[in-house]
Structures are given as C-alpha cells and as structure tokens.
Design an enzyme around this catalytic site. Sequence first.
Site, mmCIF file in Angstrom:
data_model
loop_
_atom_site.group_PDB
_atom_site.id
_atom_site.type_symbol
_atom_site.label_atom_id
_atom_site.label_comp_id
_atom_site.label_asym_id
_atom_site.label_seq_id
_atom_site.Cartn_x
_atom_site.Cartn_y
_atom_site.Cartn_z
ATOM 1 N N HIS A 40 8.830 -1.709 4.085
ATOM 2 C CA HIS A 40 7.657 -1.984 4.926
ATOM 3 C C HIS A 40 7.082 -0.642 5.415
ATOM 4 C CE1 HIS A 40 5.117 -4.735 7.252
ATOM 5 N NE2 HIS A 40 4.971 -3.657 7.999
ATOM 6 N N ALA A 41 5.793 -0.450 5.161
ATOM 7 C CA ALA A 41 5.187 0.856 5.428
ATOM 8 C C ALA A 41 5.240 1.224 6.907
ATOM 9 C CB ALA A 41 3.732 0.833 4.965
ATOM 10 N N HIS A 55 -4.264 3.265 6.510
ATOM 11 C CA HIS A 55 -3.760 2.753 7.794
ATOM 12 C C HIS A 55 -2.659 3.681 8.334
ATOM 13 C CE1 HIS A 55 -2.281 -0.348 10.679
ATOM 14 N NE2 HIS A 55 -1.105 0.200 10.400
ATOM 15 N N GLU A 56 -1.688 3.983 7.502
ATOM 16 C CA GLU A 56 -0.555 4.800 7.956
ATOM 17 C C GLU A 56 -1.010 6.209 8.344
ATOM 18 O OE1 GLU A 56 2.060 3.412 8.732
ATOM 19 O OE2 GLU A 56 1.742 1.539 7.657
ATOM 20 N N GLU A 114 -2.868 0.996 15.960
ATOM 21 C CA GLU A 114 -3.007 0.243 14.711
ATOM 22 C C GLU A 114 -4.445 0.253 14.196
ATOM 23 O OE1 GLU A 114 -0.507 -0.592 13.100
ATOM 24 O OE2 GLU A 114 0.995 -0.339 14.673
ATOM 25 N N HIS A 172 8.305 -7.782 11.404
ATOM 26 C CA HIS A 172 8.195 -7.334 12.799
ATOM 27 C C HIS A 172 9.077 -8.138 13.741
ATOM 28 C CE1 HIS A 172 4.760 -5.903 10.567
ATOM 29 N NE2 HIS A 172 4.567 -4.978 11.479
ATOM 30 N N TYR A 212 -1.614 -5.776 16.454
ATOM 31 C CA TYR A 212 -2.420 -5.909 15.229
ATOM 32 C C TYR A 212 -3.632 -6.811 15.456
ATOM 33 C CZ TYR A 212 1.743 -3.847 13.185
ATOM 34 O OH TYR A 212 2.799 -3.022 12.914
ATOM 35 N N HIS A 247 -2.144 6.483 11.847
ATOM 36 C CA HIS A 247 -1.060 6.725 12.808
ATOM 37 C C HIS A 247 -0.702 8.210 12.838
ATOM 38 C CE1 HIS A 247 -0.157 2.537 13.605
ATOM 39 N NE2 HIS A 247 0.182 2.270 12.365
HETATM 40 O O1 X8Z Z 1 2.934 -3.556 9.639
HETATM 41 C C1 X8Z Z 1 1.805 -3.204 9.363
HETATM 42 C C2 X8Z Z 1 1.538 -1.785 8.863
HETATM 43 C C3 X8Z Z 1 2.440 -0.791 9.457
HETATM 44 S S1 X8Z Z 1 2.215 -0.555 11.172
HETATM 45 C C4 X8Z Z 1 1.730 -1.734 7.367
HETATM 46 N N1 X8Z Z 1 0.780 -4.084 9.413
HETATM 47 C C5 X8Z Z 1 0.957 -5.464 9.839
HETATM 48 C C6 X8Z Z 1 1.785 -6.266 8.841
HETATM 49 O O2 X8Z Z 1 2.017 -5.785 7.721
HETATM 50 O O3 X8Z Z 1 2.187 -7.382 9.170
HETATM 51 C C7 X8Z Z 1 -0.614 -3.767 9.136
HETATM 52 C C8 X8Z Z 1 -1.357 -5.054 9.299
HETATM 53 C C9 X8Z Z 1 -0.424 -6.026 9.951
HETATM 54 ZN ZN ZN Z 2 0.487 0.396 11.662
#
Ligand code: X8Z
Ligand code: ZN
Length: 622
Positions: A362-363, A392-393, A420, A521, A531, A396
């Site tokens: 997960h990024a 996106h990354e 975010e 998450h 988000y 950050h």
């Molecule tokens: O978790 C993330 C990013 C890293 S902060 C890739 N996002 C959420 C997800 O993947 O659930 C970005 C959008 C929503």
């Molecule tokens: Zn993020």
Amino acid sequence: MRTKTLLLLALVACKKNEPAPGQQPAVQTATGSATGSAAGSADDPLVAEAKKFVADLDPTLRKLDVDAAQAEWTNETDITKEHEAATAKAGEIASVETTKLVKEAKKFDSVLDKLDPATRRQLVLLKFQAQPSPDDPKQAEELAKVGTEMTSIYGKGVCTTTNGKESCKDIEYYSKLLQHEKDPKKLLDAWKTWHDGVGHLEAPLFARYTELGNIGAKAIGFADISAIWKSNYDMPADQFEGEVDKLWGQVKPLYDQLHCYARRQLNKKYGDAVVPKTGPIPAHLFGNMWGQEWGYLYDDLEPYKGVAKIDVTPVLEKSYDAKKMVQMGEAFYTSLGFDPLPATFWERSMLTKPAGKDVVCHASAWDVGFNNDLRIKMCINLNQEDLLVIHHELGHDYYYHSYYKLPIIFQAGANDGFHEAIGDTVQLSMTPEYLHDRGLLEKVEKNDKATINAQMRVALEKIAFLPFGIKVDKWRWDAFSGKVKPEQFNQHWWDLTLQYQGMTPPLPRAATDFDPGAKFHVASNTPYMRYFLADVLEFQFYRALCKKAGFTGPLHECNFYGNKEAGAAFWKMLQLGASKPWQDALEELTGQRDMDATAILEYFAPLQKWLEEQNKGQQCGW
Ligand code: X8Z
Ligand code: ZN
C-alpha cells in the site's frame, strides 16, 4: 506527511494521525487563536517552566518518532518476525514516553492563555502526537504488538502453508484480478477469499486494539480513541462531525446521480440476477475490493464511444519504468518552482516490489528522519492508476519538504485532510491536454462529448470515492466509542455501506466476519476521514491555484503546470505545516475559512447536468 504508525499517531502519510490542532474543553480557546495574550507571563514561574518544557520536547519527540519511523520503514519494506518485533518495541516506547509527556503537560493548562502562540499550540497539539498508551506496562506492550501485527497480516495477505512452507497472495494480486476479470463468479470468489482470509485474522486483533487503545485514551482525559481523532481539527469534536455531515449533504445529490447511471450500465452488463435495476449494487463489481473508486469501470460507463480515449497506460507500459513515472511526478512539482527531490529520495525509496520479500505494498510517503529524508514506498505498476498515486504520494513528500525545519510538533499538515489533498490537487491539473503535452496521449479532442468523457473519468475516482471516504471512520468512530459492540461490527459496516454507498455485500455475511479488516487503513490503524476531507479540499485548492495562475475558463479545463505564481501560493500555505489552525492555512491560499464543496460541484457541473438528463424518468436511489 509523515504517517504515524501503529502507536505513533504522527509518522508517515497513509499511516497514523497527523498531529493537528485539537480540542478538549479545557484547551479549546487556546487552539483557535494564534494571537492570544501573553500578558502577565513574566511574573508567573509556571509560564517560564512551560516554555522550557516545550523547548525540551523537540529533541525528545524527534528521537522517539525517528526511531519508530525507522523501525516501521524496515518492517514495511521487509516483513519479518524480527522487524515486526522491533517496530512494536519502538512504537511502544514512543507511545509510552509521549503519553508521559502529555500527562506532564497538563499542569500548564492553567497558563495556556499566558503563553506565546507557538508555545501554546505545541502544548495543545502534543496530545495528538501518539496513540496514548495504557498505564499498565503489560497492556502498553500488548497494544503495540497488536497494532504491528495487524499491519503485517494485511501486508502479507492471504497465506496458505504447503509442506511447512507458507505462501501468500497479497492485495496486489487480488487487485489485479478485480481490475480485469469479467466473470462475476470469479470476482466474487476473489472478494470472498480476501475478505475472509484477512478479515478473520484481523477481527480479534481489532477488538483488542480498541479495548487497549481506549484505555490509553482515557488515561489522557479523552472518552475513547474516536474522541481523540475527532478532536484533531481546531474545533470541538461534535462541531467537526457537523462539518463532515454538511459536506456530505452538499455532494450526495451528485453521487446519487452517478450511482443511478452506474447501476443501469452494470445491470446491462451483468443482468438482473447480478445487478438489479433498482436498489443497491453488490460491492464486488467496482474494480477494487471496497467499491471505493470506480476507475476500472470506465469502459462500461463511458458516456460517448468514438471519442479519443484518455488512457495513458499503453504509453506507460511501452516507454516507461517506475523511476521514469516518479520523475514525471517530480517534474510537475519542480515546474511550480519547488526543489528537485533530494538524492537520498532515489537511494532510499522503494519503488517496486522486491523479489522474495513480504512488504506492505500500500503506497505511502515518508520523512523517516523528519529532516528531509523523503521517500515513497510503492509497488508501482506501469498504469494510469499508479501514475496518479505517485503524484499523490509526492504531494506528501513536498509537504514534508516545505516544513521540515519547523519544530517537530508542527511537522504535519494543517489538518490531515490537507496532507492528503496536496498531490490530489496536482492530479486535477493532469488534464487530457496536459497528458498530451507530456507525450502520454497521442490525441485529445475538445468538444462537448470529450468533456463529458473526461469528467466521467475523474468522477469515477473522485465522486465515487466520497461515500466510502466518509463511511470508514463513521464506522470506526462508532466501534471505538462502544456505540456498536464487536458482535455488531460487521453488520454496522454493511449498514453504513448501504446508507452511504448504496451497496450490499455480494453474499450473506455473518457476525463472525470482519469485512472492515480487509481494508488497509483499518488494519494499519490509519484514520480515514482525512481522505473524505481531501476529496473536498483538493477542489478548493485547485480553484484557488487556478485563479492565482490567471485561469478564467471552466474549472475542469485548468492546468497550472509550470505556473510559478500558483506554486508560490501553494508553497506559502504548505510551509505553515501545523503551526497555525487549518482555517488560517486555508484562508492563506483560498480566502475561505471553511471547508466547502462548491468547488467540486462547480468542477463537475457539466457532468451533473448530463447525468440528470440520462437519469430522467429513472427511479434513482436505493
Ligand atoms: O491510502 C491512500 C494513499 C496513501 S495515503 C495511496 N489513499 C486512500 C486509499 O487508498 O484508500 C488515497 C485515496 C484513498
Ligand atoms: Zn496519502
């Protein structure tokens, strides 16, 4: 941003809490204003003591946070029992020590109003630096272990053991299947394997994490973990809840239209037995495990055929590698006048999945040393989705870069939604024309049909996401607060899924299932409302930057690439970090002090009109 990890609420982006302004009745007034009076401070020894306490905090917290981030980075890029244990230990130490500092700092509550704004704000933010530990050392240790284990379980994925050898299939594997598989039975099978395989393992751990985490929260004066999370927005918790509901009310009509149109197309594709003409849609058909973004449905939902496609994947596959994709992202930020990424970024980042190791794919974005030690951790695929995630990354990382010289407590987003939203604001600027200019699209068209197609592409990411974005922490708030008990956790998840997303589980679920645990998450204890906020804020930021860039056309056509005025305005807000209430930071860039969804509605006005026409006479809703 640095996301905080398990116990450390403030470490890496995509992890724990960002420290941000908060509230508790006793300190509410202190957080709101950065200009409070310091009258009478000279006579009060407690004031001098408070100043010294805050000055001494910085090196202490820095060491705790850096040690925890380093251990966590090592584990997430190479999950082993040893790395997991070291991460839990470092997280435990950081949490226990920070909790002690929070308790110690309580004695300054009576003089908060006499302190200079920066000292006062650091004291107020201190309580959001880490998930607090229970007083009992055994419980503190267990909390850290449970949290680390949850992240590792998710990272490894669904594992089977043959002849004593374990082999695991991670979310990358299942995601690819959900993106491209057309057979609904196979989609259902993958959905069930992941949700059962990961969810069942996470269930007891999440319940225990909730118990122990709440003990820690109480130990520093909060009702439970959710009260800490909701208090982190420069306003009382219940006011924040009201803000979230207000924003949802603004965007829900647009989501309802998209849902209505999507249901009709999916019904045509799969038939009544899989997708009914009315009511909710089963959740396994949206191109990912959670129905959170619908980009992979574009071909099914494309408004007009015969218009030039907006799909950069073919060019990425043919002429790019992971590094070149990241360099393209960096080039956007440098075009605004931002610095190039430091050499260490390229040496230390994990851009692709290393062979033979379990990692958390997960990024995420990191400043491991809190000193411009910028990195990203991703398993980059050569496709359009990951090109957007890279931007996106990097948002950050550029935020970290803008504030890394601030006291460590201020090294965070104005609120976590800001963090975010930075990279996502840049994503909005990646219009078809921009992608064409960069050589990623051979042909772009400019006409009404092309506009609607382009808007649909963005809406499948940004509008589809809104109800999921709000749901996850609506659920977790209720779980943490005890409003729902563990035996109702799964039912509550699906009640909220129905309420917000208009989706149902694709097969019957039981109280013993734990479908929230199948989302990164939840498994990694990363707050999620950020988000949802980002989805709204990024359009506010984008509208403001477009204005700074002198753009006067329809909002969705704006591309501020290369515009130094926009870059300077963005930077001015970023470099505040968390040193001011988020309302001040927002005002700095946009002139507004409220999060509000008018920009997102302005952006999507053409699509909303088109959807309403398409849906005329239909029974929308569920
Ligand atoms: O978790 C993330 C990013 C890293 S902060 C890739 N996002 C959420 C997800 O993947 O659930 C970005 C959008 C929503
Ligand atoms: Zn993020």
